[in-house]
Scaffold this motif. Structure first.
Motif, mmCIF file in Angstrom:
data_model
loop_
_atom_site.group_PDB
_atom_site.id
_atom_site.type_symbol
_atom_site.label_atom_id
_atom_site.label_comp_id
_atom_site.label_asym_id
_atom_site.label_seq_id
_atom_site.Cartn_x
_atom_site.Cartn_y
_atom_site.Cartn_z
ATOM 1 N N PHE A 189 23.892 25.789 30.869
ATOM 2 C CA PHE A 189 23.979 25.010 29.639
ATOM 3 C C PHE A 189 22.770 25.205 28.734
ATOM 4 O O PHE A 189 22.575 24.444 27.787
ATOM 5 C CB PHE A 189 24.149 23.512 29.914
ATOM 6 C CG PHE A 189 25.444 23.126 30.562
ATOM 7 C CD1 PHE A 189 26.431 24.060 30.807
ATOM 8 C CD2 PHE A 189 25.678 21.812 30.945
ATOM 9 C CE1 PHE A 189 27.632 23.698 31.403
ATOM 10 C CE2 PHE A 189 26.874 21.441 31.545
ATOM 11 C CZ PHE A 189 27.860 22.389 31.784
ATOM 12 N N ASP A 190 21.944 26.237 28.993
ATOM 13 C CA ASP A 190 20.811 26.511 28.109
ATOM 14 C C ASP A 190 21.291 27.044 26.767
ATOM 15 O O ASP A 190 20.625 26.874 25.746
ATOM 16 C CB ASP A 190 19.869 27.541 28.748
ATOM 17 C CG ASP A 190 19.110 26.974 29.928
ATOM 18 O OD1 ASP A 190 19.073 25.728 30.077
ATOM 19 O OD2 ASP A 190 18.551 27.764 30.708
ATOM 20 N N LEU B 94 18.941 22.715 22.660
ATOM 21 C CA LEU B 94 17.529 22.384 22.483
ATOM 22 C C LEU B 94 17.044 21.405 23.556
ATOM 23 O O LEU B 94 15.891 21.477 24.003
ATOM 24 C CB LEU B 94 17.320 21.800 21.085
ATOM 25 C CG LEU B 94 15.956 21.974 20.445
ATOM 26 C CD1 LEU B 94 15.532 23.430 20.398
ATOM 27 C CD2 LEU B 94 15.954 21.376 19.037
ATOM 28 N N ALA B 95 17.923 20.513 23.975
ATOM 29 C CA ALA B 95 17.528 19.515 24.976
ATOM 30 C C ALA B 95 17.117 20.157 26.295
ATOM 31 O O ALA B 95 16.292 19.604 27.034
ATOM 32 C CB ALA B 95 18.674 18.534 25.209
ATOM 33 N N ASP C 21 9.419 23.868 25.335
ATOM 34 C CA ASP C 21 9.045 24.933 26.265
ATOM 35 C C ASP C 21 9.304 26.270 25.568
ATOM 36 O O ASP C 21 10.392 26.821 25.609
ATOM 37 C CB ASP C 21 9.888 24.821 27.540
ATOM 38 C CG ASP C 21 9.464 25.823 28.615
ATOM 39 O OD1 ASP C 21 8.816 26.837 28.276
ATOM 40 O OD2 ASP C 21 9.804 25.605 29.799
ATOM 41 N N ARG C 22 8.270 26.808 24.939
ATOM 42 C CA ARG C 22 8.434 27.993 24.106
ATOM 43 C C ARG C 22 8.738 29.246 24.930
ATOM 44 O O ARG C 22 9.470 30.128 24.481
ATOM 45 C CB ARG C 22 7.184 28.203 23.240
ATOM 46 C CG ARG C 22 6.999 27.107 22.203
ATOM 47 C CD ARG C 22 5.731 27.292 21.393
ATOM 48 N NE ARG C 22 5.554 26.210 20.437
ATOM 49 C CZ ARG C 22 6.035 26.218 19.200
ATOM 50 N NH1 ARG C 22 6.703 27.275 18.768
ATOM 51 N NH2 ARG C 22 5.842 25.199 18.380
ATOM 52 N N GLU C 23 8.164 29.342 26.118
ATOM 53 C CA GLU C 23 8.429 30.520 26.945
ATOM 54 C C GLU C 23 9.901 30.584 27.348
ATOM 55 O O GLU C 23 10.537 31.642 27.273
ATOM 56 C CB GLU C 23 7.531 30.507 28.187
ATOM 57 C CG GLU C 23 6.061 30.748 27.881
ATOM 58 C CD GLU C 23 5.235 30.834 29.147
ATOM 59 O OE1 GLU C 23 5.840 30.809 30.254
ATOM 60 O OE2 GLU C 23 3.992 30.920 29.051
ATOM 61 N N LYS C 24 10.442 29.457 27.769
ATOM 62 C CA LYS C 24 11.865 29.424 28.120
ATOM 63 C C LYS C 24 12.716 29.682 26.895
ATOM 64 O O LYS C 24 13.713 30.418 26.957
ATOM 65 C CB LYS C 24 12.222 28.070 28.748
ATOM 66 C CG LYS C 24 13.687 27.980 29.151
ATOM 67 C CD LYS C 24 14.015 26.633 29.783
ATOM 68 C CE LYS C 24 15.505 26.572 30.151
ATOM 69 N NZ LYS C 24 15.882 25.266 30.761
ATOM 70 N N VAL D 15 16.610 32.812 23.697
ATOM 71 C CA VAL D 15 16.973 33.387 22.402
ATOM 72 C C VAL D 15 17.173 34.898 22.518
ATOM 73 O O VAL D 15 18.097 35.460 21.931
ATOM 74 C CB VAL D 15 15.898 33.042 21.345
ATOM 75 C CG1 VAL D 15 16.101 33.853 20.078
ATOM 76 C CG2 VAL D 15 15.922 31.547 21.036
ATOM 77 N N LYS D 16 16.319 35.550 23.277
ATOM 78 C CA LYS D 16 16.429 37.011 23.418
ATOM 79 C C LYS D 16 17.793 37.399 24.005
ATOM 80 O O LYS D 16 18.475 38.306 23.495
ATOM 81 C CB LYS D 16 15.305 37.526 24.311
ATOM 82 C CG LYS D 16 15.238 39.061 24.425
ATOM 83 C CD LYS D 16 14.069 39.483 25.295
ATOM 84 C CE LYS D 16 13.960 40.997 25.405
ATOM 85 N NZ LYS D 16 13.617 41.634 24.120
ATOM 86 N N THR D 17 18.197 36.706 25.069
ATOM 87 C CA THR D 17 19.495 36.998 25.674
ATOM 88 C C THR D 17 20.644 36.581 24.761
ATOM 89 O O THR D 17 21.649 37.292 24.634
ATOM 90 C CB THR D 17 19.624 36.287 27.032
ATOM 91 O OG1 THR D 17 18.600 36.764 27.909
ATOM 92 C CG2 THR D 17 20.981 36.536 27.663
#
Length: 958
Positions: free
Chosen positions: A351-352, A609-610, A619-622, A627-629
């Motif tokens: 669900f990301d 976003l949640a 959490d910018r790294e996550k 976003v890349k994927t």
């Protein structure tokens, strides 16, 4: 729920030696039948015996070429012996227990001299018997003793297995706080009667659990888990994998189920045959069955009713199979397909991130129409008009939402040279478009949906404003179609300065359609001069403020037309070097060029976003990984997509636009303890969208390095190193500083991104925030960038009625010892608002304001901060309590001044009266029932109108 309520053997390893599932066959009725251990009676099938004996031999002798021939012949002989025994005993047909069949297999093996195989077979049967005994021992003695029978699918009766029922309910409650399994059990039993159907037993459990959601949000998870039991039984039986399985067993069974599902889907002509070329064992092993437990009831029921692939009204998909099917469909053209499919699956199933509804519907199927929305321009000739309507029908057929630009079509009363007559204008054609949208639905899953756009200088604009009125000539009304104003900046300036405005027919002022900014303003003034010296005779002049007031009045009265702004859409477009944005789409977030040869297409998906909020905020790294994927998945859609009209394929392959958005914005605020109506929320809107933009642009640049830049990249704003944040300068220069009040702050290093973009972008457009109506339900978060509608209400759709309670509010009240039955009843009485409840602390009242308790300025300000980072637009609903002309005037002028490109629905509401119900009678709460479409103001009823979730006005994009 099928036969799962009666004790049965544990689902066997399909590589094992058993005939337990000798059942689903094509044997004619009236012949031999088999009684399975659960009491179900099925036709006798020789093939099942052949398969079981073959597995027994393979387990002992292996599958070498030398052994294969002997095994084949021996198995055929033994099968014939077994079948002959029963046909001899019962020449007129009859029933045989499964154990009798297995006894005869043992005897045939022994008589045939296959002692080693017979020995292993005997040992295997004993092992399975022990497993069944262990399984039965897992069910403690039931706490509720009932003397009821249930009616099985074949009409037979069997005792209700209370041990099994209680086990299912306790398993569904496991690991969840504040839920009471015994309460669900007791209420479920109350609703049963002797002879109840096996399916209704599961329905009773589900309904009982869902009535408790209003007092404890965790019951939504319990209800979903009980629903899962029905879904598992339906799919597993159809796929011939097992009779049923509980959640723990399913986690082990998923890998085996997946291959069976793919092959069955291909056999039923539902899935693309290319899916069988994947390493199904590897993909099946990657499935995470425990992720089934994260669904809310609304989310899982929505998937079951509308997304899962079905055959003959039977769902053959399980949740994790569904996500992997979508992932495989998006990885079809990847070089390392399995690795990418697993990567895509993990993003979806966690669900990301969630793909848009058309992608979820159709990925991996025979007709992969994965794109969300289409934009067209309608030409000013009869052939072109009906060709555009035909295109609408074809695009709608395969689940596309539509935005039509009707500005080029000449106005009512305009001269037609070919017939020496006068035009009937735009409106009669819009009536045809309306009826076409009704007639051609979206793949049979949603009604067709279209939005017509018209520029504010068009002579038919006043009649266009009245399309959704309930009075007047019904032949000039479009009750099922959306409409939107395409507003030039010059008109807004005339409104602000209370100047006159002139309406033209586009055949007299043809180039206005393609002009914007200073060029539009100059040419418009020239046309106005032509009306004064007599060169243009067909026009109308009126005070701009009068037209503005009518626009606001119709928006308030009918919900249409929406307000969208032509100049910021074009002046900030990266693609202004190759065309003009003439409209937005159905949901007002897409801003792409259209012309007679190109139908713009956009491909959507949303970051949850949640799911990216940690202890220290975003959490910018996550987020960067997600976003890349996600951008890769969206880019893949373009090449895999099925195009029903050639103009769409031409446009999409040439420019490759995608629209990455966000959802769960309100949830992200709750997790950080931030009120929507606050400067902190505005700052978070700014910084979170800046981060999404930062990573999305880099992801597209990465893809350009790998796959090449899109065809029309040269000359774009990207190629000039002009990013969305930089394009604000163009808008300010053309519009004027006095008419553009956009915040320009930034926190990240954008210079490096500019250089990356200048070298090449894979996609002409990268970001757009869609409504996410349905995919937000699936993932259990708030829609898009929406504030909470109410803290307690009922959502109605064709799947039923779903109590929605704000879990963040409930948890906050629990921490302070304030969550009880009195609080539930108070929330019902006050329409889900905590503001009038005296014992709720002030800080919680501020944090848990509902949509109509948030001043519109906060919505507009947050949207402005997001818009500066987005190369397309956002679907922005505006909530205005006790709406009046002054509030509407201020709100929409503010939206324009703060640089918004578009707005979506106006949600206006008056005083509402809650339908009261008590908690203790376990009746479904009917608090302010609302559904998916943004409400319109109904003067007669004085309550928010709520449409069905299946009305696609708010969900055709997502």
């Amino acid at each position: 729920m099928q036969t799962e309520m009666n004790r049965d053997s544990q689902p066997d390893d399909r590589d094992a030696i058993d005939i337990e599932d000798a059942g689903v066959s094509t044997t004619a009725p009236g012949q031999l039948r088999v009684i399975k251990r659960n009491g179900k009676v099925v036709p006798y099938d020789d093939d099942k015996i052949t398969v079981a004996i073959t597995k027994a031999f393979l387990a002992v002798e292996g599958g070498t070429a030398a052994a294969s021939s002997r095994i084949h012949d021996t198995v055929a002989r033994l099968t014939e012996q077994v079948s002959a025994t029963f046909k001899r005993r019962m020449p007129s047909g009859g029933t045989i227990h499964i154990e009798e069949i297995q006894d005869q297999v043992e005897l045939a093996l022994m008589r045939g001299g296959e002692h080693k195989v017979a020995r292993d077979y005997v040992l295997y049967r004993e092992q399975q018997a022990r497993k069944r005994a262990e399984r039965d021992s897992q069910f403690p003695e039931p706490t509720h003793q009932v003397d009821l029978t249930v009616t099985m699918e074949d009409g037979s009766r069997a005792p209700l297995d209370m041990g099994r029922l209680e086990h299912l309910i306790r398993e569904a409650c496991r690991g969840l706080d504040y839920v009471d399994a015994d309460k669900i059990i007791a209420e479920t039993v109350k609703n049963l009667y002797d002879g109840v159907s096996i399916k209704d037993v599961n329905t009773s459990m589900v309904i009982t659990a869902r009535t408790l959601i209003e007092v404890e949000p965790n019951y939504s998870l319990v209800t979903a888990r009980l629903l899962l039991d029905k879904i598992r039984a339906e799919a597993l039986q159809y796929l011939d994998v097992a009779e049923r399985a509980n959640q723990e067993e399913m986690e082990a069974l998923y890998s085996q189920t997946f291959a069976a599902y793919v092959h069955k889907g291909i056999e039923c002509e539902l899935l693309n045959r290319e899916l069988a070329d994947f390493d199904l064992e590897k993909l099946g092993a990657a499935l995470k069955g425990e992720r089934d437990l994260q669904f809310s009831y609304l989310g899982l029921q929505t998937l079951y009713d509308r997304y899962f692939i079905h055959h003959n009204d039977t769902r053959i998909e399980l949740p994790q199979c569904f996500f992997m099917r979508v992932a495989m469909g998006l990885a079809l053209r990847e070089n390392n397909r399995e690795e990418r499919a697993i990567e895509f699956y993990n993003l979806l199933s966690s669900f990301d991130y969630m793909s848009s509804t058309p992608t979820l519907f159709n990925a991996g199927t025979l007709r992969p129409q994965l794109s969300s929305c289409y934009l067209t321009t309608v030409p000013d000739d009869l052939s072109g008009i009906y060709s555009a309507i035909h295109d609408n029908a074809m695009l709608s057929k395969f689940a596309g939402g539509l935005g039509n630009d009707w500005t080029p079509v000449r106005a009512l009363g305009s001269y037609i040279k070919g017939t020496n007559g006068k035009s009937q204008g735009v409106v009669p054609f819009l009536k045809v478009v309306n009826d076409t949208a009704v007639a051609v639905n979206q793949g049979g899953k949603r009604k067709g949906a279209v939005c017509a756009y018209l520029e504010t200088w068009h002579m038919d604009i006043e009649e266009f404003l009245e399309l959704r009125k309930n009075t007047g000539d019904d032949r000039r009304r479009t009750h099922d179609m959306n409409s939107a104003n395409w507003i030039p900046d010059l008109f807004m300036k005339r409104v602000v300065n209370e100047q006159e405005w002139t309406l033209f027919s586009p055949n007299d002022a043809p180039d206005l359609h393609d002009l914007y900014g200073e060029a539009f303003e100059q040419r418009y003034n020239e046309y106005e001069e032509m009306t004064r010296d007599g060169r243009i005779k067909h026009y109308k002049r009126l005070p701009a403020i009068n037209l503005w007031r009518k626009m606001l009045s119709m928006l308030f009265e009918t919900g249409h037309p929406w307000f969208t702004f032509k100049d910021p859409c074009n002046l900030r477009s990266p693609q202004q070097h190759v065309g003009v944005v003439h409209s937005s789409n159905l949901c007002t977030e897409i801003t792409l060029n259209t012309n007679r040869e190109e139908i713009a297409v956009c491909n959507l998906g949303s970051v949850n976003l949640a799911q990216h909020i940690g202890d220290n905020g975003l959490d910018r790294e996550k987020l960067a990984r997600t976003v890349k994927t996600a951008v890769r998945m969206l880019d893949n859609v373009i090449d895999i997509n099925y195009y029903s009209v050639p103009q769409a394929e031409n446009s999409n392959l040439k420019h490759r636009p995608v629209g990455l958005g966000i959802m769960g914005f309100q949830d992200a605020l709750y997790k950080q303890g931030i009120s929507y109506a606050s400067a902190d929320a505005v700052a978070f809107a700014d910084q979170s969208m800046e981060a999404v933009s930062y990573y999305a642009i880099q992801a597209s640049a990465d893809l350009a390095e790998e796959r090449g830049a899109y065809q029309t990249f040269d000359g774009s704003l990207w190629s000039q190193g002009v990013l969305p944040i930089d394009s604000i300068d163009i808008l300010v220069k053309q519009r004027g500083e006095d008419y553009c009040k956009v915040d320009r702050s930034q926190t990240l290093d954008w210079d490096s991104v500019r250089e990356r973009a200048r070298k090449g972008m894979r996609n002409s457009n990268v970001m757009a925030i869609a409504p996410t109506a349905t995919i937000a339900n699936i993932t259990g978060v708030s829609q898009s960038i929406e504030p909470t509608y109410q803290n307690l209400y009922v959502k109605s759709n064709l799947s039923g009625e779903f109590t929605v309670v704000n879990p963040y509010l409930v948890n906050a009240l629990k921490e302070r010892g304030l969550w009880d039955n009195v609080m539930v009843n108070d929330l019902k009485y006050y329409d889900g608002s905590v503001q009038p409840i005296e014992r709720v602390p002030a800080d919680l009242k501020e944090r848990f304001r509902t949509a109509f308790e948030v001043e519109p300025r906060w919505l507009v300000e947050s949207a402005s901060r997001r818009q500066k980072w987005i190369d397309q637009a956002q679907s922005l609903n505006l909530y205005i309590a006790e709406a009046n002309g002054k509030k509407l005037d201020v709100t929409y002028k503010m939206a324009w001044l703060l640089g918004l490109k578009t707005t979506y629905y106006l949600r206006a509401i008056g005083a509402t009266q809650t339908e009261k119900s008590t908690v203790n009678d376990n009746k479904l709460n009917r608090v302010s029932a609302v559904a998916e479409e943004p409400a319109q103001f109904d003067k007669a009823a004085d309550v928010p109108q709520a449409c069905s979730i299946d009305d696609p006005d708010c969900e055709a994009c997502q």
